[in-house]
Scaffold this motif. Structure first.
Motif, PDB file in Angstrom:
ATOM      1  N   SER A   3       7.443  -0.292  -3.172  1.00  0.00           N
ATOM      2  CA  SER A   3       6.862  -1.533  -3.666  1.00  0.00           C
ATOM      3  C   SER A   3       7.929  -2.412  -4.304  1.00  0.00           C
ATOM      4  N   TYR A  49       0.584 -10.661  -4.575  1.00  0.00           N
ATOM      5  CA  TYR A  49       1.996 -10.775  -4.166  1.00  0.00           C
ATOM      6  C   TYR A  49       2.452 -12.234  -4.176  1.00  0.00           C
ATOM      7  N   GLU A  75       2.871  -6.355   1.275  1.00  0.00           N
ATOM      8  CA  GLU A  75       3.346  -7.128   0.122  1.00  0.00           C
ATOM      9  C   GLU A  75       4.025  -8.414   0.593  1.00  0.00           C
ATOM     10  N   TRP A 133       5.384  -6.520 -12.478  1.00  0.00           N
ATOM     11  CA  TRP A 133       4.364  -7.295 -11.766  1.00  0.00           C
ATOM     12  C   TRP A 133       3.853  -8.468 -12.594  1.00  0.00           C
TER      13      TRP A 133
END
Length: 504
Positions: free
Chosen positions: A107, A229, A255, A417
């Motif tokens: 990720s 995303y 993503e 994030w």
């Protein structure tokens, strides 16, 4: 018919924070490929922090309704974390777990920092202080009833008005109300934030179908692509497309934000894409193209998705694996075409009836695009790139090559994030109750991206908590004075993006 295929600082609160840990060392190993096969409402598996969960039966008693099925066949870690600000009991995850992923996909994002954990705790505490539910209250219900009444009022007035010029004004007014139904009703409904019960959220989300577009397509692009995303681009796939190669959907990285690549090459929205000669004029022709946004979704994108079974890299079988959902799609397409195209043509003749339909759509598209684009395509906003051949996640950068968090004293990872959401989103008129209602919460875009399951009417009450926590943790928080300033900076940004070089 097509058949789909595959302010003051808020006090801390005792809100549980969910840390997912493996409960047994003998858990069954399940590959990502196996999870992707369970991508329909009748067989729905998903991944949450390397745990494989079977959510098929649980979807029927899930407090948020069947929204959970959007996770079917996917890694749902971001969705899980961002839609549950109060946390989820680990015991529930234990019951749903059927194994662990044997080949976890890399990720772009990090979840190591305490920034988002602390922020969630403080936001929940603020809502509790004010006695507010995170889902909708009387404010959004009153506004929803007014907007729906306005839409149908002007639509009916358009039918009966013999003077074409006046009828066109009614059509434009209908388009404005349709746009605000999109930002103020369906947006919250499909995010599960309009009401307590999933049924009312589903009805609120269905209002997008009422005005002609598909709520399912919106869920795919907005909730599965853009929100998790934001401004992130899968550069491997973009390079393949540039070479004229088409990858099977299972080889594409989930993503990647479709909002920044789906308009290319007409518009250059991400600095990684190579500019064409005409992009130097995009700040001029862009506002004209904005008016076509809803038309393209109604007549192109919606149909492509249900026929192909996917939206770009996003699998659509989590919805269209259900015959009922397929029926709903076509039923609402035919019904809405009847009262938005058929009846105007009946009362005004074909040419004028189609003209009124276009006036309504052009108005709706322009209003929607104006309010949406300034939040992520504007001066000072950051963009990110993901490449599966790189072991190190590139840092988010502005189009001038700056990393915003370099200007702050912070220990938060650059690819955290929540911090990335703050770097890739921009507010305008933050703290204003009026503009928050006017925009359906789009003026508080940072708060919305951090807390998509919180009703937009609450954003004005948590804004100061978010801003002060960002300041404390050294995370950027950009706010423009008003919509007009933001719009001007968006146009200047598009002009810069139209330069003759590849920026990132």
């Amino acid at each position: 018919m097509c058949n789909p295929t595959n302010a003051p600082k808020a006090p801390e609160s005792s809100v549980p924070s969910t840390t997912i840990t493996t409960t047994t060392s003998s858990s069954k190993e399940i590959s990502n490929a196996q999870v992707r096969k369970h991508n329909t409402p009748s067989s729905a598996w998903c991944i949450v922090e390397n745990r494989v969960l079977d959510i098929t039966s649980f979807a029927k008693r899930h407090p948020g309704g069947d929204t959970i099925l959007l996770a079917a066949g996917k890694d749902a870690t971001v969705l899980f974390k961002t839609y549950h600000p109060r946390g989820v009991p680990t015991s529930l995850l234990d019951k749903l777990q059927i194994g662990e992923t044997s080949d976890p996909a890399p990720s772009f994002y990090s979840w190591e920092s305490e920034f988002y954990t602390v922020l969630r705790r403080r936001v929940v505490a603020r809502l509790e202080e004010r006695g507010l539910s995170r889902r909708g209250g009387y404010e959004i219900w009153i506004k929803a009833l007014g907007l729906l009444a306005g839409f149908w009022f002007f639509l009916l007035k358009m039918y009966g008005e013999a003077r074409f010029g006046v009828a066109a004004c009614y059509a434009a007014a209908m388009g404005v109300f349709a746009a605000f139904i999109g930002t103020c009703i369906q947006h919250d409904g499909n995010h599960g934030a309009f009401a307590f019960g999933p049924t009312w959220n589903k009805i609120a989300g269905w209002t997008l179908d009422m005005i002609g577009a598909s709520a399912f397509t919106w869920e795919f692009q907005h909730m599965l692509g853009h929100h998790p995303y934001t401004n992130l681009l899968d550069t491997v796939e973009e390079d393949r497309k540039e070479r004229g190669e088409e990858s099977p959907i299972e080889d594409k990285d989930q993503e990647s934000d479709p909002d920044v690549f789906s308009s290319f090459p007409a518009m250059r929205m991400h600095p990684y894409n190579k500019p064409a000669w005409f992009h130097k004029y995009q700040h001029i022709y862009g506002p004209i193209l904005f008016a076509f946004m809803t038309l393209s979704k109604v007549f192109q994108q919606d149909l492509e998705v249900i026929c192909n079974g996917h939206l770009y890299h996003i699998d659509a079988m989590c919805r269209y694996g259900s015959k009922w959902n397929v029926f709903r799609f076509w039923f609402m397409k035919v019904l809405s075409a009847g009262y938005m195209i058929g009846l105007p043509c009946y009362f005004h003749g074909v040419a004028r009836g189609l003209g009124l339909f276009l006036v309504g759509h052009f108005t709706c598209g322009e209003v929607l695009a104006t309010m949406f684009i300034v939040n992520h395509v504007i001066e000072g906003v950051s963009y990110a790139q993901k490449s599966n051949v790189s072991a190190t996640a590139p840092r988010p950068k502005t189009i001038k090559g700056e990393t915003l968090m370099d200007h702050h004293q912070t220990k938060v990872p650059l690819n955290d994030w929540a911090a990335v959401q703050c770097q890739t989103s921009v507010n305008w008129s933050a703290g204003s109750w009026f503009w928050n209602h006017f925009s359906g919460g789009l003026s508080h875009q940072i708060e919305h991206h951090l807390f998509p399951s919180i009703c937009h009417t609450n954003y004005v009450y948590i804004q100061d908590v978010v801003e002060s926590t960002c300041l404390e943790f050294g995370v950027p928080y950009q706010n423009e004075k008003n919509l007009f300033v933001a719009y001007f900076k968006m146009l200047r940004h598009l002009k810069f993006m139209g330069s003759s070089t590849k920026i990132l």
